[in-house]
Scaffold this motif. Structure first.
Motif, short mmCIF file in Angstrom:
data_model
loop_
_atom_site.label_atom_id
_atom_site.label_comp_id
_atom_site.label_asym_id
_atom_site.label_seq_id
_atom_site.Cartn_x
_atom_site.Cartn_y
_atom_site.Cartn_z
N ASP A 21 -42.35 -40.36 55.41
CA ASP A 21 -41.19 -41.00 54.77
C ASP A 21 -41.46 -41.27 53.29
N SER A 24 -41.16 -37.96 51.53
CA SER A 24 -39.76 -37.53 51.36
C SER A 24 -39.09 -38.27 50.22
N LEU B 17 -31.85 -38.69 54.19
CA LEU B 17 -33.23 -38.97 54.65
C LEU B 17 -33.27 -40.08 55.71
N PHE B 21 -35.88 -41.33 58.76
CA PHE B 21 -36.55 -42.61 58.49
C PHE B 21 -36.39 -43.55 59.69
N ASN B 24 -38.37 -42.46 62.70
CA ASN B 24 -39.80 -42.79 62.53
C ASN B 24 -40.08 -44.27 62.78
N TYR B 58 -37.13 -47.64 50.75
CA TYR B 58 -35.84 -47.08 51.17
C TYR B 58 -34.73 -48.13 51.11
#
Lengths: 366, 101
Positions: A21, A24, B17, B21, B24, B58
């Motif tokens: 992650d 990315s 994404l 994410f 995961n 994120y």
């Protein structure tokens, strides 16, 4: 696309992180800024990738499988190919010791995880500008070095044959000092050219005029010698010594020397005709040519060295030029034997001053 | 937990994404539970450390916060505290809503 964007798209960032992650998102943010991102998930693979194609910037996680970020940073900073690549340690390690370890490993900057977009981009852009400035300075330094070599070559080429001057520059770059190689034994073709009648001409000419005449004469003679890639070893008075097959191999050395002598005679003829017309005195060039073993290299004392050729072939050629009439080339049998049909007339087996064995001599009018 | 804590705003250019994410994070939750059951505090510390690094990057601030607690709890061997944090993480992942801007 603007010029700046064009530069950015060529800027390669290697992102090293074992968290997919993180890879990315970092890749996405780098792309969004118009730069190229390459991703690697472990330290060993990152080392191989960076050394194979050094990137412009590395974003490096610390806790990695294989080599950890600190060890990888140290390795990359120790390698000449990657020593100048900026490395940003991107880490969630907050302790003081980790920062110190990173600095010791050679990291250029730190970025704390979690990553804040603005901070990441600000740091990447700053390092990109620094890197590009450094690269531009390096390009300028290299250009200056090339220009310096060229000017040195131009200066040396006034005193040495062009190829010899190039060798001197190479030796200076490789060994720090030119002419360090010891004397070498080689087969050479030695060609002497001597200006006849010049002494009488100088008696009627002012000093400045003599220098101008000699410069005119040597300019034509050296150009002819260089056309056939001869190396000029001596220019004494009105006498010129040109070597072939030395210091660079020339399998066709006898033919080159032969053509050079003819070229010299032809090229200098108009000059001599002008002098005759001006001074009323006839001048001409005598040539002597011989081949055989010689030693070339530095000869002399530590205070005065001469980079020259010495040996039997040079001695024979020197004797032959003394004997040659204006407009005549005298060559040893060894040279003529190597040339085949030349039209040269045998002059017999002649005893030369200072030499026990007589030498077969051939003559040709130029 | 405050209702607003379950709302996350993510940059529009990261939208594609987010499914990976989130997937995961679910795997991570499973790994946390397995590590806790095995009392594998080193693994718990590593998982917490990773959560701490990736969450806020994120826009999921609570993932980073919980990750730090889990990393610290694993260092001290606070099993009860870890159990509570992992339960909190499971609750968060079940209820979180995402808006893109």
């Amino acid at each position: 696309m603007s010029a700046d964007e064009s530069v950015g798209s060529n800027f390669r960032v290697l992102v090293v992180d074992d968290d997919p992650d993180m890879l990315s998102i970092l890749e996405r943010l780098i792309h969004a800024e118009g730069m190229r991102a390459e991703t690697v998930a472990d330290g060993d693979a990152a080392l191989v990738r960076a050394l194979a194609a050094p990137p412009d910037l590395i974003l490096l996680d610390v806790l990695l499988p294989g080599l950890d970020g600190f060890a990888l940073c140290e390795r990359l900073k120790a390698e000449p190919a990657t020593a100048m690549v900026p490395i940003v340690l991107v880490t969630a390690l907050e302790d003081h010791d980790s920062r110190v370890r990173g600095i010791r490993a050679g990291a250029d900057d730190f970025l704390s995880k979690p990553v804040r977009r603005e901070e990441l981009l600000a740091r990447v852009q700053t390092l990109r500008r620094l890197h590009e400035t450094r690269r531009e300075l390096e390009a300028r330094r290299l250009a200056a070095e090339v220009e310096h070599k060229k000017s040195l070559l131009r200066a040396l080429a006034r005193y040495l044959s062009p190829k010899l001057a190039e060798r001197v520059i190479e030796e200076m770059a490789e060994e720090g000092t030119p002419f360090r190689r010891g004397p070498q034994r080689v087969n050479v073709v030695a060609l002497f050219a001597d200006l006849r009648g010049f002494t009488r001409l100088t008696e009627r000419t002012e000093v400045d005029g003599v220098v101008a005449l000699l410069n005119e004469y040597f300019a034509v003679m050296t150009e002819a010698a260089y056309r056939h890639e001869g190396t000029i070893f001596s220019m004494a008075g009105d006498n010129l010594l040109v070597g072939f097959n030395v210091p660079f191999p020339q399998p066709d050395a006898p033919a080159r020397a032969w053509r050079a002598a003819h070229d010299m005679a032809k090229s200098v003829a108009p000059v001599l005709a002008r002098w005759t017309a001006r001074g009323g005195l006839a001048t001409g060039i005598g040539f002597g040519m011989a081949s055989g073993e010689a030693i070339f290299g530095n000869v002399g004392s530590p205070h005065y060295m001469s980079y020259t050729i010495i040996g039997d072939a040079v001695n024979i050629a020197a004797r032959l030029v003394d004997m040659a009439q204006p407009g005549e080339l005298l060559a040893s049998g060894a040279v003529i034997g190597a040339l085949g049909e030349t039209g040269a007339r045998p002059r017999g087996r002649l005893a030369l001053r200072g030499r026990g064995e007589p030498v077969d001599v051939y003559a040709v009018t130029l | 937990m405050n209702k607003d804590a379950y709302k996350v705003v993510v940059a529009r250019d990261l939208e594609d994404l987010i499914p990976v994410f989130m997937s995961n994070r679910q795997k991570e939750l499973g790994n946390l539970r397995i590590a806790l059951a095995a009392a594998d505090f080193d693994q718990l510390r590593q998982l917490g450390h990773r959560m701490k690094g990736v969450g806020h990057s994120y826009g999921f601030d609570l993932v980073s916060t919980l990750g730090k607690h889990i990393e610290d709890g694993a260092r001290t061997g606070d099993r009860a505290g870890l159990e509570a944090r992992i339960a909190e993480y499971a609750d968060y992942l079940a209820k979180v809503t995402i808006a893109y801007e």
